[in-house]
Design a protein around this motif. Structure first.
Motif, PDB file in Angstrom:
ATOM      1  N   PRO A 135      -7.447 -24.800  -8.286  1.00 43.75           N
ATOM      2  CA  PRO A 135      -7.412 -24.450  -6.863  1.00 43.75           C
ATOM      3  C   PRO A 135      -6.034 -24.527  -6.210  1.00 43.75           C
ATOM      4  N   SER A 136      -5.134 -25.348  -6.746  1.00 45.28           N
ATOM      5  CA  SER A 136      -3.812 -25.497  -6.131  1.00 45.28           C
ATOM      6  C   SER A 136      -2.696 -24.784  -6.902  1.00 45.28           C
ATOM      7  N   ASP A 137      -3.044 -23.994  -7.892  1.00 45.37           N
ATOM      8  CA  ASP A 137      -2.036 -23.308  -8.701  1.00 45.37           C
ATOM      9  C   ASP A 137      -1.258 -22.267  -7.903  1.00 45.37           C
ATOM     10  N   HIS A 138      -0.009 -22.092  -8.303  1.00 47.72           N
ATOM     11  CA  HIS A 138       0.814 -20.983  -7.833  1.00 47.72           C
ATOM     12  C   HIS A 138       0.942 -20.039  -9.022  1.00 47.72           C
ATOM     13  N   VAL A 139       0.499 -18.794  -8.826  1.00 48.14           N
ATOM     14  CA  VAL A 139       0.355 -17.838  -9.921  1.00 48.14           C
ATOM     15  C   VAL A 139       1.105 -16.551  -9.576  1.00 48.14           C
ATOM     16  N   LEU A 140       1.707 -15.962 -10.587  1.00 48.68           N
ATOM     17  CA  LEU A 140       2.340 -14.649 -10.466  1.00 48.68           C
ATOM     18  C   LEU A 140       1.577 -13.680 -11.349  1.00 48.68           C
ATOM     19  N   GLU A 141       1.185 -12.539 -10.774  1.00 42.45           N
ATOM     20  CA  GLU A 141       0.594 -11.457 -11.570  1.00 42.45           C
ATOM     21  C   GLU A 141       1.604 -10.325 -11.648  1.00 42.45           C
ATOM     22  N   ILE A 142       1.892  -9.890 -12.859  1.00 38.81           N
ATOM     23  CA  ILE A 142       2.808  -8.782 -13.091  1.00 38.81           C
ATOM     24  C   ILE A 142       1.964  -7.544 -13.373  1.00 38.81           C
ATOM     25  N   GLY A 143       2.064  -6.531 -12.525  1.00 38.23           N
ATOM     26  CA  GLY A 143       1.299  -5.298 -12.714  1.00 38.23           C
ATOM     27  C   GLY A 143      -0.114  -5.426 -12.191  1.00 38.23           C
ATOM     28  N   CYS A 144      -0.264  -5.588 -10.888  1.00 37.34           N
ATOM     29  CA  CYS A 144      -1.592  -5.876 -10.311  1.00 37.34           C
ATOM     30  C   CYS A 144      -2.540  -4.682 -10.301  1.00 37.34           C
ATOM     31  N   GLY A 145      -2.016  -3.454 -10.423  1.00 38.31           N
ATOM     32  CA  GLY A 145      -2.883  -2.273 -10.539  1.00 38.31           C
ATOM     33  C   GLY A 145      -3.964  -2.210  -9.486  1.00 38.31           C
ATOM     34  N   PRO A 146      -5.230  -2.093  -9.895  1.00 37.25           N
ATOM     35  CA  PRO A 146      -6.315  -1.934  -8.923  1.00 37.25           C
ATOM     36  C   PRO A 146      -6.780  -3.233  -8.260  1.00 37.25           C
ATOM     37  N   GLY A 147      -6.234  -4.376  -8.667  1.00 40.34           N
ATOM     38  CA  GLY A 147      -6.554  -5.626  -7.996  1.00 40.34           C
ATOM     39  C   GLY A 147      -7.680  -6.446  -8.576  1.00 40.34           C
ATOM     40  N   PHE A 148      -8.212  -6.050  -9.733  1.00 39.43           N
ATOM     41  CA  PHE A 148      -9.302  -6.824 -10.344  1.00 39.43           C
ATOM     42  C   PHE A 148      -8.856  -8.246 -10.676  1.00 39.43           C
ATOM     43  N   GLY A 149      -7.706  -8.372 -11.323  1.00 42.27           N
ATOM     44  CA  GLY A 149      -7.192  -9.689 -11.691  1.00 42.27           C
ATOM     45  C   GLY A 149      -6.883 -10.530 -10.465  1.00 42.27           C
ATOM     46  N   ALA A 150      -6.253  -9.920  -9.468  1.00 42.60           N
ATOM     47  CA  ALA A 150      -5.915 -10.645  -8.234  1.00 42.60           C
ATOM     48  C   ALA A 150      -7.171 -11.193  -7.577  1.00 42.60           C
ATOM     49  N   GLU A 151      -8.205 -10.394  -7.533  1.00 41.58           N
ATOM     50  CA  GLU A 151      -9.459 -10.837  -6.919  1.00 41.58           C
ATOM     51  C   GLU A 151     -10.049 -12.038  -7.675  1.00 41.58           C
ATOM     52  N   MET A 152     -10.065 -11.959  -8.992  1.00 39.57           N
ATOM     53  CA  MET A 152     -10.621 -13.056  -9.799  1.00 39.57           C
ATOM     54  C   MET A 152      -9.821 -14.345  -9.628  1.00 39.57           C
TER      55      MET A 152
END
Length: 155
Positions: free
Chosen positions: A5-22
């Motif tokens: 819950p407290s992680d700071h995360v970077l997503e490279i290549g977010c595309g349609p946002g499925f990963g970001a949502e999860m």
């Protein structure tokens, strides 16, 4: 990735946002910074995850990793799905940036669709080498269903 819950995360290549949502579903005090070189990818992620953007849990930017200046000092996790950067060209500068920003004990998770089995050995070899040369300890997980290979670099 065992997002906390407290992680700071970077997503490279977010595309349609499925990963970001999860990822955002799991965050409480943590934050996700998602990037994509594509304007349409950024727009789709912002639309799909508007409630997380509004809540301040998600920031989405159109930028590529080479020119990124991460807005947080340190990251717990970085992930990418089907981002070719790590196996199609020299990415030493990008991996150095990640090594500088990922906290000790944190990780870089590179996921690739492995349904085309003939590509997997080359992807694994090149992405693993890039992470190793950048100072990460590398492990590989090859999953058959769904067909995904993960190259995990631990700091």
């Amino acid at each position: 990735m065992d997002v906390q819950p407290s992680d700071h995360v970077l997503e490279i290549g977010c595309g349609p946002g499925f990963g970001a949502e999860m990822i955002c579903e799991r965050l409480e005090t943590g934050k996700l910074f998602a990037i994509d070189r594509s304007e349409s990818g950024v727009d789709r992620t912002k639309r799909r995850c508007a409630k997380y953007v509004d809540a301040g849990r998600l920031t989405v930017r159109q930028i590529d990793l080479a020119t990124l200046r991460v807005p947080v000092k340190r990251l717990h996790k970085v992930f990418a799905f089907n981002v070719n950067l790590f196996w199609v060209r020299d990415c030493a500068d990008e991996v150095a940036l990640l090594h500088e920003r990922v906290l000790p004990g944190g990780g870089v998770y590179l996921f690739y669709d492995s349904s085309q089995r003939d590509l997997v050995p080359n992807i694994v070899r090149k992405a693993s080498l890039a992470l190793q040369q950048g100072g990460f300890r590398v492990s590989v997980v090859d999953q058959k269903a769904p067909p995904v290979v993960a190259i995990i670099g631990r700091r």
